[in-house]
Scaffold this active site. Structure first.
Site, PDB file in Angstrom:
ATOM      1  N   ILE A   6       0.866  -1.179   0.000  1.00 38.89           N
ATOM      2  CA  ILE A   6       0.000   0.000   0.000  1.00 38.89           C
ATOM      3  C   ILE A   6       0.900   1.225   0.000  1.00 38.89           C
ATOM      4  O   ILE A   6       1.726   1.388   0.905  1.00 38.89           O
ATOM      5  CB  ILE A   6      -0.914   0.038   1.255  1.00 38.89           C
ATOM      6  CG1 ILE A   6      -1.549  -1.335   1.525  1.00 38.89           C
ATOM      7  CG2 ILE A   6      -1.968   1.135   1.116  1.00 38.89           C
ATOM      8  CD1 ILE A   6      -2.380  -1.894   0.406  1.00 38.89           C
ATOM      9  N   LYS A 213      22.806  12.186   3.831  1.00 33.34           N
ATOM     10  CA  LYS A 213      21.958  12.541   2.687  1.00 33.34           C
ATOM     11  C   LYS A 213      21.311  13.907   2.888  1.00 33.34           C
ATOM     12  O   LYS A 213      21.393  14.792   2.042  1.00 33.34           O
ATOM     13  CB  LYS A 213      20.907  11.449   2.490  1.00 33.34           C
ATOM     14  CG  LYS A 213      20.065  11.644   1.241  1.00 33.34           C
ATOM     15  CD  LYS A 213      18.751  12.325   1.534  1.00 33.34           C
ATOM     16  CE  LYS A 213      18.076  12.753   0.246  1.00 33.34           C
ATOM     17  NZ  LYS A 213      16.736  13.288   0.463  1.00 33.34           N
TER      18      LYS A 213
END
Length: 388
Positions: A6, A213
């Site tokens: 999902i 990051k």
């Protein structure tokens, strides 16, 4: 029965990053969104294309085997899908997690499967799955919280892939950079084992990946955008062709690199190579990345744990240099009243209406006693006084 995932959020990251790799891993993807047009487009089209763009050229993958549900009108269907899913992912924006948590909580509560569902938030934020997990617990009845982990396991992730502004007529198709990194912590899955998704790099400790990051890719991207906007540049690649802007971006990244090297088990050389790779990536003219798109949502980007205040506050706490980050913060503060960006208008309003001290606290979440506070306050005052 086949594997099912999902995916909350049918936007560019949802379709062009998360769903692409779930599809390649053999999952049927069920998109959940509240945007009528997005859900209808996904329901009416049985496939869409993801095109990876690099200097070597383009590579296109066709995505199929998906469905879409509007959670606004068909909540009970979403609950049933989660009750029988293997994985739940989301790419909705950190501020939207609290809104998707109630239906996820109901779906998890309805599970009778023996294996718990894996919940992985794919957001540009530190500990996004922890945040979602907290909201889900709030929406789980007290007598069911203890057994929640029999039904669901929660793992934080770090995602890295640049999705430029899409052409207006692109529909569901997504153009995206070839490079990607998707790191997810494996510890929460314990003896049950993590889902089989080859694109994911499973790690024991995620924090170095997330901070490296966020404080390199996101910091450099936004720094380029804010300096570029201030100097009238339209595209990120054009901004980085300006030697002065490129130099300013490198100075900011020297400061964030010093934090990453000091804090994590990453050598100076390794971080230097990573920085060069990132600057090369965001300089890619093939991405056709717009300065104002990258700069949008300055309130979020100036917040406490985000790409500027996050590293600068830690550097201040360690007594290390953060002057160039303050230059970037000043440029972010000047990103006001940009057409199509509500936050830039709100930023202008805050700086106009509030005294410098209140604006500094409200924008950054910094306490007045924090060692970084005076430096940010100076920049807020400078921007409020209209001095260049």
């Amino acid at each position: 029965m086949g594997k099912k995932a999902i995916q909350f959020g049918g936007g560019n990251i949802g379709r062009g990053f998360v769903a692409e790799f779930l599809h390649k891993a053999g999952y049927e993807v069920v998109f959940v969104d509240v945007m009528d047009k997005m859900v209808e487009a996904l329901q009416q089209n049985k496939s869409y294309k993801v095109t990876e763009v690099s200097e070597e050229g383009e590579h296109t993958t066709t995505i199929t085997n998906y469905r879409a549900i509007n959670s606004k009108t068909h909540e009970s269907d979403v609950i049933q899908e989660i009750a029988t899913a293997d994985v739940v992912t989301c790419a909705v924006g950190p501020n939207i997690l609290k809104f998707i948590a109630p239906v996820i909580a109901k779906g998890i509560d309805a599970r009778t499967e023996s294996k718990p569902v894996a919940v992985i938030a794919c957001e540009n934020a530190i500990g996004a799955t922890d945040t979602l997990h907290g909201f889900i617990k709030q929406h789980t009845s007290q007598d069911r919280v203890e057994s929640l982990y029999d039904r669901a396991q929660f793992a934080n992730s770090a995602i890295d892939r640049i999705v430029p502004q899409q052409a207006p007529n692109s529909g569901l198709d997504v153009r995206i950079e070839k490079f990607y990194e998707w790191a997810v912590e494996k510890t929460p899955f314990g003896s049950v084992g993590h889902p089989d998704i080859p694109a994911i790099h499973w790690v024991d400790n995620l924090e170095p990946y997330i901070e490296r990051k966020l404080f390199t890719v996101n910091t450099s991207h936004a720094t380029t955008a804010y300096f570029g906007h201030f100097r009238g540049k339209k595209m990120i690649a054009d901004a980085l062709e300006d030697k002065e802007i490129r130099g300013l971006v490198h100075k900011v990244l020297e400061e964030t690199a010093s934090l990453i090297v000091a804090k994590h088990d990453i050598s100076e050389e390794e971080q230097k190579e990573y920085v060069e790779k990132i600057v090369s990536r965001i300089s890619n003219p093939y991405l056709e990345d717009n300065v104002d798109r990258v700069g949008r949502a300055p309130l979020r980007k100036l917040s406490r744990k985000e790409r500027f205040i996050g590293p600068a506050s830690q550097l201040a706490e360690r007594g290390m240099k953060y002057d160039s980050l303050m230059d970037a913060v000043e440029m972010a503060l000047r990103f006001q009243n940009v057409p199509g960006d509500d936050e830039s208008a709100e930023l202008a309003n805050i700086l106009q209406e509030q005294p410098a001290e209140d604006a500094t606290t409200n924008l950054t979440g910094l306490e007045k006693e924090h060692p970084l506070y005076p430096a940010v306050l100076d920049r807020v005052r400078k921007v409020q006084q209209g001095t260049k």
